[in-house]
Design a protein around this motif. Sequence first.
Motif, PDB file in Angstrom:
ATOM      1  N   SER A   1       5.096   7.792  17.211  1.00  0.00           N
ATOM      2  CA  SER A   1       5.801   8.746  17.751  1.00  0.00           C
ATOM      3  C   SER A   1       6.518   9.331  16.351  1.00  0.00           C
ATOM      4  O   SER A   1       6.566  10.699  15.968  1.00  0.00           O
ATOM      5  CB  SER A   1       6.963   8.391  18.541  1.00  0.00           C
ATOM      6  OG  SER A   1       7.792   7.509  17.798  1.00  0.00           O
ATOM      7  N   HIS A   2       6.611   8.640  15.126  1.00  0.00           N
ATOM      8  CA  HIS A   2       7.188   9.138  14.107  1.00  0.00           C
ATOM      9  C   HIS A   2       6.248   9.881  13.180  1.00  0.00           C
ATOM     10  O   HIS A   2       6.574  10.662  12.256  1.00  0.00           O
ATOM     11  CB  HIS A   2       7.798   8.001  13.143  1.00  0.00           C
ATOM     12  CG  HIS A   2       7.101   6.653  12.942  1.00  0.00           C
ATOM     13  ND1 HIS A   2       7.014   5.724  13.688  1.00  0.00           N
ATOM     14  CD2 HIS A   2       6.369   6.475  11.916  1.00  0.00           C
ATOM     15  CE1 HIS A   2       6.204   4.851  13.331  1.00  0.00           C
ATOM     16  NE2 HIS A   2       5.527   5.221  12.079  1.00  0.00           N
ATOM     17  N   ILE A   3       5.015   9.366  13.352  1.00  0.00           N
ATOM     18  CA  ILE A   3       3.825  10.226  12.702  1.00  0.00           C
ATOM     19  C   ILE A   3       3.488  11.574  13.478  1.00  0.00           C
ATOM     20  O   ILE A   3       3.417  12.432  12.449  1.00  0.00           O
ATOM     21  CB  ILE A   3       2.326   9.436  12.789  1.00  0.00           C
ATOM     22  CG1 ILE A   3       2.640   7.870  12.228  1.00  0.00           C
ATOM     23  CG2 ILE A   3       1.316  10.016  12.420  1.00  0.00           C
ATOM     24  CD1 ILE A   3       1.250   7.229  12.296  1.00  0.00           C
ATOM     25  N   PHE A   8      -8.175   8.746  -0.945  1.00  0.00           N
ATOM     26  CA  PHE A   8      -7.368   7.561   0.134  1.00  0.00           C
ATOM     27  C   PHE A   8      -7.425   8.072   1.609  1.00  0.00           C
ATOM     28  O   PHE A   8      -7.646   7.712   2.453  1.00  0.00           O
ATOM     29  CB  PHE A   8      -6.124   7.120  -0.243  1.00  0.00           C
ATOM     30  CG  PHE A   8      -5.670   6.373   0.683  1.00  0.00           C
ATOM     31  CD1 PHE A   8      -5.898   4.838   0.708  1.00  0.00           C
ATOM     32  CD2 PHE A   8      -4.329   6.578   1.490  1.00  0.00           C
ATOM     33  CE1 PHE A   8      -5.386   4.135   1.619  1.00  0.00           C
ATOM     34  CE2 PHE A   8      -3.530   5.614   2.480  1.00  0.00           C
ATOM     35  CZ  PHE A   8      -4.262   4.360   2.287  1.00  0.00           C
ATOM     36  N   ALA A   9      -7.255   9.343   1.777  1.00  0.00           N
ATOM     37  CA  ALA A   9      -6.905  10.059   2.969  1.00  0.00           C
ATOM     38  C   ALA A   9      -8.282  10.271   3.626  1.00  0.00           C
ATOM     39  O   ALA A   9      -8.432  10.139   4.721  1.00  0.00           O
ATOM     40  CB  ALA A   9      -6.122  11.402   2.902  1.00  0.00           C
ATOM     41  N   ASP A  10      -9.374  10.622   2.873  1.00  0.00           N
ATOM     42  CA  ASP A  10     -10.763  10.768   3.231  1.00  0.00           C
ATOM     43  C   ASP A  10     -11.300   9.571   3.666  1.00  0.00           C
ATOM     44  O   ASP A  10     -12.027   9.496   4.567  1.00  0.00           O
ATOM     45  CB  ASP A  10     -11.586  11.293   2.016  1.00  0.00           C
ATOM     46  CG  ASP A  10     -12.910  11.617   2.681  1.00  0.00           C
ATOM     47  OD1 ASP A  10     -13.099  12.407   3.302  1.00  0.00           O
ATOM     48  OD2 ASP A  10     -13.943  10.782   2.165  1.00  0.00           O
ATOM     49  N   LEU A  15       0.786  -1.183  -0.091  1.00  0.00           N
ATOM     50  CA  LEU A  15       0.053  -0.049  -0.039  1.00  0.00           C
ATOM     51  C   LEU A  15       0.961   1.353   0.074  1.00  0.00           C
ATOM     52  O   LEU A  15       0.580   2.326  -0.596  1.00  0.00           O
ATOM     53  CB  LEU A  15      -0.859   0.007   1.177  1.00  0.00           C
ATOM     54  CG  LEU A  15      -1.927   0.966   1.313  1.00  0.00           C
ATOM     55  CD1 LEU A  15      -2.816   1.021   0.175  1.00  0.00           C
ATOM     56  CD2 LEU A  15      -2.956   0.745   2.387  1.00  0.00           C
ATOM     57  N   GLU A  16       1.986   1.188   0.806  1.00  0.00           N
ATOM     58  CA  GLU A  16       3.039   2.097   0.746  1.00  0.00           C
ATOM     59  C   GLU A  16       3.537   2.660  -0.719  1.00  0.00           C
ATOM     60  O   GLU A  16       3.554   3.817  -1.332  1.00  0.00           O
ATOM     61  CB  GLU A  16       4.130   2.077   1.769  1.00  0.00           C
ATOM     62  CG  GLU A  16       3.779   2.285   3.060  1.00  0.00           C
ATOM     63  CD  GLU A  16       5.087   2.125   3.837  1.00  0.00           C
ATOM     64  OE1 GLU A  16       5.954   2.952   3.749  1.00  0.00           O
ATOM     65  OE2 GLU A  16       4.930   1.060   4.758  1.00  0.00           O
ATOM     66  N   ARG A  17       3.772   1.496  -1.534  1.00  0.00           N
ATOM     67  CA  ARG A  17       4.111   1.489  -2.797  1.00  0.00           C
ATOM     68  C   ARG A  17       3.137   2.369  -3.813  1.00  0.00           C
ATOM     69  O   ARG A  17       3.312   3.160  -4.573  1.00  0.00           O
ATOM     70  CB  ARG A  17       4.887   0.219  -3.457  1.00  0.00           C
ATOM     71  CG  ARG A  17       5.384   0.330  -4.572  1.00  0.00           C
ATOM     72  CD  ARG A  17       5.974  -0.924  -5.210  1.00  0.00           C
ATOM     73  NE  ARG A  17       6.597  -1.802  -4.018  1.00  0.00           N
ATOM     74  CZ  ARG A  17       7.815  -1.679  -3.706  1.00  0.00           C
ATOM     75  NH1 ARG A  17       8.572  -0.912  -4.445  1.00  0.00           N
ATOM     76  NH2 ARG A  17       8.332  -2.535  -2.756  1.00  0.00           N
ATOM     77  N   THR A  35       3.938   7.585   5.273  1.00  0.00           N
ATOM     78  CA  THR A  35       4.010   7.676   4.006  1.00  0.00           C
ATOM     79  C   THR A  35       3.018   8.715   3.453  1.00  0.00           C
ATOM     80  O   THR A  35       3.255   9.495   2.552  1.00  0.00           O
ATOM     81  CB  THR A  35       3.877   6.422   3.270  1.00  0.00           C
ATOM     82  OG1 THR A  35       5.143   5.535   3.761  1.00  0.00           O
ATOM     83  CG2 THR A  35       4.174   6.597   1.726  1.00  0.00           C
ATOM     84  N   LEU A  36       1.851   8.449   3.558  1.00  0.00           N
ATOM     85  CA  LEU A  36       0.739   9.215   3.362  1.00  0.00           C
ATOM     86  C   LEU A  36       0.886  10.821   3.607  1.00  0.00           C
ATOM     87  O   LEU A  36       0.865  11.738   2.813  1.00  0.00           O
ATOM     88  CB  LEU A  36      -0.704   8.825   3.608  1.00  0.00           C
ATOM     89  CG  LEU A  36      -1.995   9.698   3.570  1.00  0.00           C
ATOM     90  CD1 LEU A  36      -2.262   9.791   1.800  1.00  0.00           C
ATOM     91  CD2 LEU A  36      -2.999   9.306   4.387  1.00  0.00           C
ATOM     92  N   ILE A  37       1.404  11.152   4.821  1.00  0.00           N
ATOM     93  CA  ILE A  37       1.654  12.515   5.161  1.00  0.00           C
ATOM     94  C   ILE A  37       3.062  13.050   4.502  1.00  0.00           C
ATOM     95  O   ILE A  37       2.927  14.313   4.245  1.00  0.00           O
ATOM     96  CB  ILE A  37       1.893  12.650   6.798  1.00  0.00           C
ATOM     97  CG1 ILE A  37       0.559  12.241   7.589  1.00  0.00           C
ATOM     98  CG2 ILE A  37       2.386  13.970   7.317  1.00  0.00           C
ATOM     99  CD1 ILE A  37       0.689  12.081   9.016  1.00  0.00           C
TER     100      ILE A  37
END
Length: 692
Positions: A209-211, A133-135, A118-120, A156-158
Amino acid sequence: MPRENRKRGKKHKKPAAEPDVAEEEVSIEQPEEAEAGPSWIVQKPEHTVETDAEAPFGYLDADVKAYFRTVDVQMRQWQDGSADIEEDEKRAFFLAALTEMNEKEMQLATDPDCSIILERVVHSMDDFARRVFADRLAGSYEVLSKHRFASHVIQTLISVAGETVTRETKGKFPADSPPDLRTMTELLLDISDELIPSLSILLNDAFASHIVRALLSLLAGLPSTMPSNTQSKKSKQWKDRQGEMRNLFEAHDKIEKPVVPPSFGEKAATAIRMCRKSMSANEVRACAASKVACPGLDVLLVVEANTGLSNEPGSLMDSVTTGIVADILSGRPPPAEPSSYITTLLKDTTSSHLLETVLIHAPQPVFDALWANHLCRNGDSGKVAVHPVSNYVLARAVPRANETQLNNLGRSWWPKAVKAGRMGVVKAVVDRAAELKQGAEGLWASVKVAFGVGEDCKTEEAINCVLCLKTVEDFRATEEPEPNVQGALLLQSLLRLPDPHNSDLIEDILGLPLPSLKSLAQHPVSSRILDVLLDAESVPKKAKTRFVMAWLGHYHELVDDRIGSRVGERCWKWCDTYTKEKIARSVMDQEQALAASFYGKYFARGLNLYLLKKKPYEWRDFVTGQAHKTEVAKPVEKQESVVVKAETTSPKKKRKQEEDEIDVLFKKAKKSHKGALEGSEVVLQADIKPPP
């Protein structure tokens, strides 16, 4: 009984001993009585809690997982370039994958195998697909952020959302976008509203935390290359094994610093205020010692400083500095004794990065207090400068020091730093002196003393000791010392000192014998020193000219090397036309050797020696940039055609001339273009008469 008369009988198991009922009481689970209420209310089983923690939105079907594995393999082949396909087929394949994702986004994000797929896919989405996707994930970001696999998808999305926000801020929106679909800017603001109330909890979560770091960095418009946003070595190695992740369809340049609207800055300030309310001063200080929360607190301090909220009582900066900000604002003098907490931060491998951020972004009075009490207490900074951890903190603080603070550092501890191999603070002092143009007196002499270079040592030995980062004794005991990167950087910083404070070092370099200078120029590390010698504005022009002229008669030896050819080209680019002509004429005798050299032939092509021999005036115009290559090539072509006409017009020996012209014509056909070949044939047909 004799053995032969014995018969084997059936084995009977001994009856198991009956358990002592008195000793062991059998516990029988009694069903709990249902609470009073309607009969249709059924209590949720407790054993489903563990299952929901792994897959809070359910599990994927095996067929769906197999399909997305096929999608991953195909996308990897396209990204690696191992498979070629038309753009329309590629887009149709990707659109089919997006269609299959419909209403399965959360299950894919929480699946161990499909989350990386999904990240790819997110990297190759356009702005409209990213918004959809974000919605789809709205309302579940807090749960997904705490998940082991889904948290990486959110990060990845952010990160890719910053590119979309930059285009939206510039007014670039996708065509035919439905009006009821929120923009990425609005979606990120809503995501912030969902995560900010639980910011203190997410900050201490290993997966979330990384988000927090990625979201706050985007809201504040910070560059994505911040040290706090970089992945750990283990995570980076794992990501590298997954192959390259990039957009399959559009080759967008990676945006280092996103362009964000003003509402993002306001939301970042809201996050800082919410964090202050939800965390006490002790909890903030506890985050500094945590490997999970410390990088997030680092980003919070940067965002707080950029929004102008650091210089306030009760700020995060005030909590980390144990109340120094509040003391200065209230007019009270800072404590005379150093804080044990800040001393711990100074020497801890995890917390020292946070203290570096504090020293970089703290207000000037706070920086002065930290410098006086912890970094250079009573004018003694030797222990801090030589410590394996705190020397990095001091090196980051030196660029903010003024002339008085720089002089208070002293130079008595430099020999200890040389023996320990920790020259970061020494280089920072030299760089700061070059920037201030003050306090640079005798720096090269102090460096030589630190390396144990005496008056009996040769100039070549002094430079090699600093370059190899070894004392004179260690250098002499080593058979083949290799140049060190830190030593080369220190010499480069010394060359950038203002004139005349760098004159002694320049004279030492120019006084080296030519074989030693050649070894410096042909090494990948030490050659950078000569680059600075030519490029630095602080180096006088006279010294640069001496360096360039020192190679006359030896340029063919210098450029016959991979690194040396680069140094030779730098010398050529720096020179004026007069000096370039001297260099070109000095290598004319070695033209064949340069043409045969694998690296020297490229240097010889730039000299254009053929034109210099035939037409020196045009060569000078060519060097100074007054004539283009086409203007130089046209007279040569006209000259060749004129020669053919002149030779063919004489009536004597026509048969012999015809044979010579054909041979010449076929030799030139291999090197000339089709148009030039046709032109020469026309000239021959018009001028050459057939033999009688």
